[in-house]
Enzyme design. Structure first.
Site: not given
Length: 329
Positions: A74, A99, A182
């Site tokens: 990341e 993250f 999502r």
């Protein structure tokens, strides 16, 4: 011999918070980004090995030459996104919120925010939208990021918010952070003559007894609670705050007028998120009013099924209604 029992399994990682009979739209972020990229060749996408779980796979499949798979790195992804922005591209970099915030904050802060680059960080599984426990529940991402200078923060309610926010974020010249919903995302705001405007709150309904000041998926729950409370002769207003930073202070101060009960609703710990932002705005303006936070507790949360967890930690519609009734006694 009896036939084997077929076991139905549900991944806590991709579990939906939508009600069983609710209208939904599949992968609104991915489709909105792919459509925008059809018109704007400078749009690029990056993923930290999580394209499928951040809906970035829709963009990847539509524009494979403009997609960069960075692997489980990341920090490197955000650094690469900064470099792409430096040469005039408009990157959307997606990973899980935990993250992007806990693991890669220094890169977001110094590589992206300090030079004021047009990098759009997309964080999936914000707050309590997964049952996988503290390692994946980004319950404190707003608290971490609100203090970062130059950063615009958006917490959308539904698929309508997401679809309209994507082009607005691309147009914004500086860095942004989107709390991504999502998968099968509820569609709610199309019934309220709503239009996303970066930095602006929206009054979705008026009421004289209580005002919900809400953000993210909790605006959906606030609207549901307002409908139920109406049957008990409780008149509830809803102010949706999709942009956490910069905060629409004027709309918030207008919402706390009079003697209505003020309830802030957020899918985030009560520390450092919308509730404290609203309380600070009200206090700085010299307004004396009590604010009731409907938010996650200051603790590491349990793992489990989302409906159970939302009810346990006060994010369900039932819990909101009960909280309001108790406060109005």
């Amino acid at each position: 011999m009896s036939a084997p029992v077929k076991r139905l399994t549900t991944s806590a990682m991709i579990a939906s918070f939508a009600d069983a009979d609710q209208r939904t739209n599949s992968a609104p972020f991915g489709h909105a980004l792919a459509r925008l990229a059809d018109e704007r060749p400078e749009i690029v996408g990056l993923s930290a090995d999580l394209a499928k779980y951040t809906d970035m796979h829709v963009f990847r499949d539509a524009h494979p030459n403009r997609f960069f798979q960075m692997g489980m790195a990341e920090q490197a992804m955000l650094g690469a996104a900064a470099g792409l922005a430096e040469v005039g591209l408009v990157p959307f970099a997606s990973t899980y919120s935990v993250f992007a915030t806990r693991r890669a904050y220094d890169f977001l802060c110094l590589d992206i925010a300090e030079p004021y680059l047009n990098v759009n960080v997309v964080g999936a599984l914000p707050g309590l939208t997964t049952g996988y426990g503290p390692s994946h529940q980004a319950t404190e991402d707003l608290a971490i990021l609100r203090a970062c200078p130059n950063l615009t923060i958006v917490d959308p309610c539904d698929s309508v918010d997401i679809e309209q926010a994507v082009p607005a974020l691309a147009d914004h010249p500086g860095p942004t952070y989107l709390r991504l919903l999502r998968g099968k995302v509820p569609t709610v705001l199309d019934e309220y003559d709503y239009r996303f405007e970066l930095g602006r709150a929206a009054s979705l309904r008026d009421g004289n007894d209580v005002v919900f000041i809400s953000t993210g998926l909790m605006t959906m729950r606030a609207l549901q609670a307002a409908e139920r409370l109406q049957k008990d002769h409780v008149d509830a207003a809803v102010l949706h705050v999709p942009t956490i930073k910069p905060l629409d202070t004027a709309a918030i101060l207008n919402a706390v007028r009079g003697d209505r009960l003020v309830v802030t609703c957020e899918n985030h710990t009560r520390i450092g998120g919308l509730s404290e932002a609203v309380a600070a705005a009200v206090a700085y303006a010299g307004i004396a009013t009590r604010i009731v936070p409907a938010a996650l507790p200051d603790e590491f949360l349990a793992a489990g099924a989302l409906p159970t967890l939302h009810d346990r930690y006060g994010l369900s519609t039932d819990a909101l209604c009960a909280r309001v009734k108790k406060e109005l006694q």
